[in-house]
Scaffold this motif. Structure first.
Motif, short mmCIF file in Angstrom:
data_model
loop_
_atom_site.label_atom_id
_atom_site.label_comp_id
_atom_site.label_asym_id
_atom_site.label_seq_id
_atom_site.Cartn_x
_atom_site.Cartn_y
_atom_site.Cartn_z
N GLU A 6 0.83 -1.21 0.00
CA GLU A 6 0.00 0.00 0.00
C GLU A 6 0.87 1.26 0.00
O GLU A 6 0.58 2.23 -0.70
N ASN A 64 2.56 1.62 -3.40
CA ASN A 64 1.60 2.06 -4.43
C ASN A 64 1.04 3.44 -4.15
O ASN A 64 0.20 3.93 -4.91
N THR A 103 -1.17 4.51 -2.07
CA THR A 103 -2.62 4.60 -1.91
C THR A 103 -2.92 5.51 -0.72
O THR A 103 -2.03 5.81 0.08
#
Length: 89
Positions: A53, A56, A58
């Motif tokens: 996470e 990436n 996010t």
């Protein structure tokens, strides 16, 4: 004589959740690999999910990273949301 009330091992394993606890380097990942290979379990590692996470970038990953940069634990609610997201995918 076989117990006709006991479901076969494959059925029992499909209904089983296993959680491996231990400090870093204690072999949780190694044991999880054996369970995946030998019995077809799904392996979810909260550490791997957190790192992915964050990598990436996010929204959940950015929030988690802000806690980690300060040396704090990521709140259970964030980790739970990340795990739920992985169940859906």
């Amino acid at each position: 004589m076989t117990d006709t009330k006991t479901p076969p091992l494959a059925t029992q394993l499909q209904q089983m959740n296993i959680i491996l606890f231990g400090p870093p380097g204690s072999g949780k990942g190694t044991q999880a690999k054996h369970l995946v290979r030998n019995y077809g379990f799904v392996h979810l590692s909260t550490g791997d999910i957190l790192r992915e996470e964050i990598r990436n970038k996010t929204a959940l990953g950015e929030m988690a990273a802000s806690y980690m940069r300060k040396g704090n634990l990521v709140p259970d609610s964030f980790v739970g949301d990340m795990v739920k997201k992985n169940f859906v995918n």
